[in-house]
Design an enzyme around this catalytic site. Structure first.
Site, PDB file in Angstrom:
ATOM      1  CB  CYS A   1      -4.403   3.798  -5.793  1.00  0.00           C
ATOM      2  SG  CYS A   1      -3.736   2.133  -5.625  1.00  0.00           S
TER       3      CYS A   1
ATOM      4  CD  GLU B   1      -6.843   1.425  -3.406  1.00  0.00           C
ATOM      5  OE1 GLU B   1      -6.720   0.508  -2.573  1.00  0.00           O
ATOM      6  OE2 GLU B   1      -6.439   2.584  -3.211  1.00  0.00           O
TER       7      GLU B   1
ATOM      8  CG  HIS C   1      -1.378  -2.206  -9.513  1.00  0.00           C
ATOM      9  ND1 HIS C   1      -2.223  -1.237  -9.027  1.00  0.00           N
ATOM     10  CD2 HIS C   1      -0.571  -2.568  -8.466  1.00  0.00           C
ATOM     11  CE1 HIS C   1      -1.938  -0.997  -7.755  1.00  0.00           C
ATOM     12  NE2 HIS C   1      -0.946  -1.797  -7.390  1.00  0.00           N
TER      13      HIS C   1
ATOM     14  N   GLY D   1      -0.959   2.124  -7.262  1.00  0.00           N
ATOM     15  CA  GLY D   1      -1.601   2.294  -8.572  1.00  0.00           C
ATOM     16  C   GLY D   1      -0.918   3.364  -9.401  1.00  0.00           C
TER      17      GLY D   1
ATOM     18  CB  CYS E   1      -0.911  -0.005   1.237  1.00  0.00           C
ATOM     19  SG  CYS E   1      -2.063   1.388   1.263  1.00  0.00           S
TER      20      CYS E   1
HETATM   21  N1  LIG Z   1      -6.346  -2.198  -2.621  1.00  0.00           N
HETATM   22  C1  LIG Z   1      -4.925  -2.558  -2.685  1.00  0.00           C
HETATM   23  C2  LIG Z   1      -4.228  -2.264  -1.337  1.00  0.00           C
HETATM   24  C3  LIG Z   1      -4.125  -0.761  -1.052  1.00  0.00           C
HETATM   25  C4  LIG Z   1      -3.318  -0.044  -2.099  1.00  0.00           C
HETATM   26  C5  LIG Z   1      -3.475   1.473  -2.158  1.00  0.00           C
HETATM   27  N2  LIG Z   1      -4.305   2.068  -1.162  1.00  0.00           N
HETATM   28  C6  LIG Z   1      -2.121   2.165  -2.285  1.00  0.00           C
HETATM   29  O1  LIG Z   1      -1.980   3.323  -1.870  1.00  0.00           O
HETATM   30  O2  LIG Z   1      -1.199   1.539  -2.887  1.00  0.00           O
HETATM   31  C7  LIG Z   1      -4.813  -4.060  -2.997  1.00  0.00           C
HETATM   32  O3  LIG Z   1      -5.781  -4.791  -2.696  1.00  0.00           O
HETATM   33  O4  LIG Z   1      -3.765  -4.462  -3.519  1.00  0.00           O
END
Ligand SMILES: N[C@H](CCC[C@H](N)C(=O)O)C(=O)O
Length: 292
Positions: free
Chosen positions: A224, A215, A166, A227, A80
């Site tokens: 994100c 997400e 991703h 992301g 994250c």
């Molecule tokens: N939903 C993402 C985790 C949080 C990533 C995001 N909040 C960031 O800032 O990288 C996943 O399931 O891989």
């Protein structure tokens, strides 16, 4: 049990941060029963968050802390980017460390976080994983682009792993990108065995993009971090972006730089941005009923 927490966000991607250093939390597995975690994540019946971050003591040499990440749907994940920045600010604010360079163990591996005097945090997100099995993604071979069939349509995506999966689509304008429809469709696409975060990228120039992300396990967020790194990596691979890119997300702007090589030859993706603290709180958590 009374659980103390701190509400934080990275460009509006919001977190409940729980201190597992000074509070007794399970070393592994969810800090709370999954249904309780989901309730706390609910923006009407609970506190509300995109992810819960659990800060824990280091359990091996060479790192300062360990931290774990849980999406609001209760799933534990390995990466994250925005959360890493908030983690770094949290441990310094709480005087759990006075370091400006913090090594942390996550399920995706060890990361180095640098807190600068202007309050920004630079995270080395590690090296990209392009091999389909490392994303993970089901494909005959690694490629710059993949064609996914979903519903009655086909979608051209790029795919990369950063400890979390991703996929990235190019769009003309993020303002009218089909995030609400195509996001969930691709999030659970069968070729992503662990589901996937879905980025919608509008290229403004070789050093600037706009991005929206649906997400995995949380839905569309205001930002994100992983992301943003994934979109830049895919844009570079498609020959559209240079090494340093400004990423405009709904909640604000991140700087992403790749490649860079540290002294030990490591080459990771650098992401820089803010980390904000909103309030401290405490909430009573029902104790799990004792087995009779
Ligand atoms: N939903 C993402 C985790 C949080 C990533 C995001 N909040 C960031 O800032 O990288 C996943 O399931 O891989």
């Amino acid at each position: 049990m009374r659980l103390k927490f701190t509400k934080m966000h990275g460009l509006g991607n919001d977190f409940v941060v729980v201190d597992g250093v000074r509070q007794p939390l399970p070393e592994n597995g969810p800090p709370l029963p999954a249904e309780e975690l989901r309730r706390l994540g609910d923006r009407h019946f609970g506190i509300g968050f995109d992810q819960m971050l659990v800060v824990q003591p280091a359990r091996k040499e060479g790192v300062d802390f360990r931290y774990r990440i849980f999406n609001s749907d209760g799933s534990e994940v390995n990466q994250c980017g925005n959360g890493a920045r908030c983690f770094a600010r949290f441990v310094r604010d709480e005087e759990l460390t006075d370091k400006h360079e913090i090594r942390v163990e996550t399920a995706a591996g060890e990361m180095t976080l640098r807190v600068t005097d202007d309050g920004l945090v630079t995270v080395d997100m590690g090296a990209p994983r392009w091999a389909p099995e490392a994303i993970p993604f089901t494909a005959k071979a690694e490629a710059d682009r993949y064609f996914l069939v979903a519903g009655n349509n086909g979608y051209e995506v790029s795919a990369v792993g950063l400890g979390n999966p991703h996929c990235v689509l190019l769009v003309e304008n993020v303002d009218n990108a089909p995030v609400d429809t195509v996001g969930p469709l691709l999030e659970s696409h069968e070729q992503f065995p662990e589901r996937v975060n879905v980025g919608f990228m509008q290229v403004i120039g070789r050093n600037e993009i706009r991005l929206r992300v649906y997400e995995r396990g949380a839905g569309e967020t205001l930002a994100c971090g992983s992301g943003a790194c994934a979109a830049v990596l895919c844009g570079q691979r498609l020959g559209l972006l240079d090494d340093t890119v400004t990423v405009h997300l709904l909640g604000g702007t991140l700087q992403v730089h790749y490649p860079y090589s540290s002294q030990d030859g490591h080459s990771g993706v650098l992401m820089t941005g803010p980390a904000s603290r909103v309030y401290d709180g405490a909430i009573d958590i029902p104790q799990p009923s004792k087995a009779r």
